[in-house]
Design a protein around this motif. Structure first.
Motif, PDB file in Angstrom:
ATOM      1  N   ILE A 107       0.824  -1.199   0.000  1.00 39.98           N
ATOM      2  CA  ILE A 107       0.000   0.000   0.000  1.00 39.98           C
ATOM      3  C   ILE A 107       0.865   1.258   0.000  1.00 39.98           C
ATOM      4  O   ILE A 107       1.930   1.299   0.628  1.00 39.98           O
ATOM      5  N   THR A 108       0.429   2.269  -0.703  1.00 37.43           N
ATOM      6  CA  THR A 108       1.149   3.541  -0.796  1.00 37.43           C
ATOM      7  C   THR A 108       0.686   4.464   0.332  1.00 37.43           C
ATOM      8  O   THR A 108      -0.316   4.202   1.001  1.00 37.43           O
ATOM      9  N   PRO A 109       1.420   5.572   0.566  1.00 41.62           N
ATOM     10  CA  PRO A 109       0.960   6.547   1.574  1.00 41.62           C
ATOM     11  C   PRO A 109      -0.455   7.047   1.295  1.00 41.62           C
ATOM     12  O   PRO A 109      -1.254   7.224   2.224  1.00 41.62           O
ATOM     13  N   ALA A 110      -0.781   7.265   0.018  1.00 41.61           N
ATOM     14  CA  ALA A 110      -2.141   7.688  -0.324  1.00 41.61           C
ATOM     15  C   ALA A 110      -3.149   6.602   0.042  1.00 41.61           C
ATOM     16  O   ALA A 110      -4.259   6.880   0.512  1.00 41.61           O
ATOM     17  N   GLY A 111      -2.738   5.351  -0.169  1.00 42.54           N
ATOM     18  CA  GLY A 111      -3.598   4.238   0.202  1.00 42.54           C
ATOM     19  C   GLY A 111      -3.818   4.157   1.702  1.00 42.54           C
ATOM     20  O   GLY A 111      -4.930   3.882   2.165  1.00 42.54           O
ATOM     21  N   GLU A 112      -2.748   4.412   2.475  1.00 48.26           N
ATOM     22  CA  GLU A 112      -2.868   4.410   3.933  1.00 48.26           C
ATOM     23  C   GLU A 112      -3.868   5.468   4.392  1.00 48.26           C
ATOM     24  O   GLU A 112      -4.675   5.233   5.294  1.00 48.26           O
ATOM     25  N   ASN A 113      -3.814   6.634   3.767  1.00 45.53           N
ATOM     26  CA  ASN A 113      -4.759   7.697   4.121  1.00 45.53           C
ATOM     27  C   ASN A 113      -6.193   7.279   3.813  1.00 45.53           C
ATOM     28  O   ASN A 113      -7.124   7.544   4.577  1.00 45.53           O
ATOM     29  N   LEU A 114      -6.360   6.611   2.661  1.00 46.79           N
ATOM     30  CA  LEU A 114      -7.700   6.179   2.281  1.00 46.79           C
ATOM     31  C   LEU A 114      -8.208   5.080   3.209  1.00 46.79           C
ATOM     32  O   LEU A 114      -9.421   5.007   3.483  1.00 46.79           O
ATOM     33  N   VAL A 115      -7.326   4.220   3.705  1.00 45.76           N
ATOM     34  CA  VAL A 115      -7.731   3.194   4.663  1.00 45.76           C
ATOM     35  C   VAL A 115      -8.373   3.837   5.890  1.00 45.76           C
ATOM     36  O   VAL A 115      -9.418   3.391   6.385  1.00 45.76           O
ATOM     37  N   THR A 116      -7.754   4.904   6.384  1.00 51.36           N
ATOM     38  CA  THR A 116      -8.289   5.601   7.557  1.00 51.36           C
ATOM     39  C   THR A 116      -9.701   6.125   7.295  1.00 51.36           C
ATOM     40  O   THR A 116     -10.618   5.938   8.088  1.00 51.36           O
ATOM     41  N   VAL A 117      -9.851   6.767   6.139  1.00 52.02           N
ATOM     42  CA  VAL A 117     -11.153   7.336   5.783  1.00 52.02           C
ATOM     43  C   VAL A 117     -12.188   6.231   5.565  1.00 52.02           C
ATOM     44  O   VAL A 117     -13.310   6.291   6.075  1.00 52.02           O
ATOM     45  N   ALA A 118     -11.807   5.197   4.800  1.00 54.28           N
ATOM     46  CA  ALA A 118     -12.743   4.125   4.463  1.00 54.28           C
ATOM     47  C   ALA A 118     -13.130   3.310   5.691  1.00 54.28           C
ATOM     48  O   ALA A 118     -14.280   2.871   5.820  1.00 54.28           O
TER      49      ALA A 118
END
Length: 303
Positions: A57-68
């Motif tokens: 997972i990329t940093p952008a993906g990590e951020n989206l995990v938090t939101v999702a």
């Protein structure tokens, strides 16, 4: 943004593989890949990089995990409150339990958990591992370790006792230890230390034994079979040894106690099908409390 795309993304993030996400979601591989591509295109960011067979997972993906994850928690909570108004309880509840407890006890009582709710389905995952509530591997987790801080509700299900056991054939050939210090002179079976999923299972180390078991397995079911076939002495939970198993408990004064803990993620504990299953589990263990203690086969000790 399509929630189904986010649900697919979360499953990929939690499993690290499109193929595993496909199995868990019951959606074909190409659909999973297409939805991920659509999500990345809509957000104009790359969410994963390939690392062999797995996805990193990329940093952008990590951020989206938090939101999702936050969206998922809200959705589950709201669905739970809506479903709470319905009289009928239906759907699936997945319980993750240690292998021994799942195979030797829970598997015989699953219908009792749904006795009042015929539309309720129970899935039992019984493996020698811990389960992730945050990753939605299971709805209810039963573990040997008390979970640490987090968004989970935890209760102690029961304490249980273990002891050394041997078969008649083993005792006939090798004799019977009369004290704990005699155990070192016998053939032992036990777990593989490097593959333990919890230190609570490292019984021999906790007892100060230097000797490693000559026969080792990750499976308590396999260990019980090793003892039953007269190959070694082993430490087994008393609830896993029925009176007709042909095994003799050793060292009458020896006591080893562990606990089972039940945990549910805060997102799920107010959903009725989960709540009634948790209550049924609590009642089941309270009723059968004595089964998990040495006294349950005390007659065999003195025979």
């Amino acid at each position: 943004m399509d929630w189904d795309d986010l649900r697919v993304f979360l499953c990929i993030a939690r499993t690290g593989q499109i193929t595993e996400a496909s199995k868990l979601l019951g959606v074909d591989h190409s659909t999973i890949s297409r939805r991920l591509a659509r999500l990345e295109s809509g957000l104009a960011v790359k969410l994963f990089n390939r690392a062999g067979r797995r996805l990193k997972i990329t940093p952008a993906g990590e951020n989206l995990v938090t939101v999702a994850t936050h969206m998922e928690s809200t959705l589950l909570s709201e669905i739970g409150s809506v479903a709470g108004d319905r009289e009928e309880i239906s759907g699936t509840v997945r319980i993750g339990a240690p292998e021994g407890l799942g195979a030797a006890y829970l598997s015989a009582h699953l219908n009792e958990l749904r006795a009042a709710y015929p539309s309720l389905d129970i899935e039992l995952v019984a493996l020698p591992q811990n389960y992730s509530l945050a990753s939605r591997e299971v709805d209810i987790a039963i573990t040997l370790d008390r979970p640490g801080a987090g968004s989970i509700a935890t209760r102690r299900l029961t304490d249980y006792e273990l002891g050394f056991f041997a078969s008649d054939s083993y005792i006939h050939i090798h004799g019977k230890p009369s004290a704990l210090q005699d155990i070192d002179a016998h053939i032992l079976c036990g777990y593989i230390p490097s593959l333990l999923h919890t230190r609570e299972l490292d019984y021999l180390d906790a007892l100060g034994f230097k000797q490693r078991p000559a026969l080792r397995s990750t499976s308590i079911i396999a260990q019980r079979h090793i003892v039953e076939t007269g190959q070694a002495i082993g430490i087994l939970p008393f609830f896993m040894v029925p009176d007709d198993a042909g095994l003799k408990p050793l060292l009458e004064d020896f006591r080893l106690t562990r606990s089972y803990w039940l945990s549910v993620h805060d997102d799920l504990r107010h959903i009725r099908r989960v709540r009634v299953t948790v209550d049924a589990l609590g009642a089941l263990f309270q009723r059968d409390h004595s089964l998990f203690l040495r006294q349950s086969i005390q007659a065999a000790v003195t025979s």
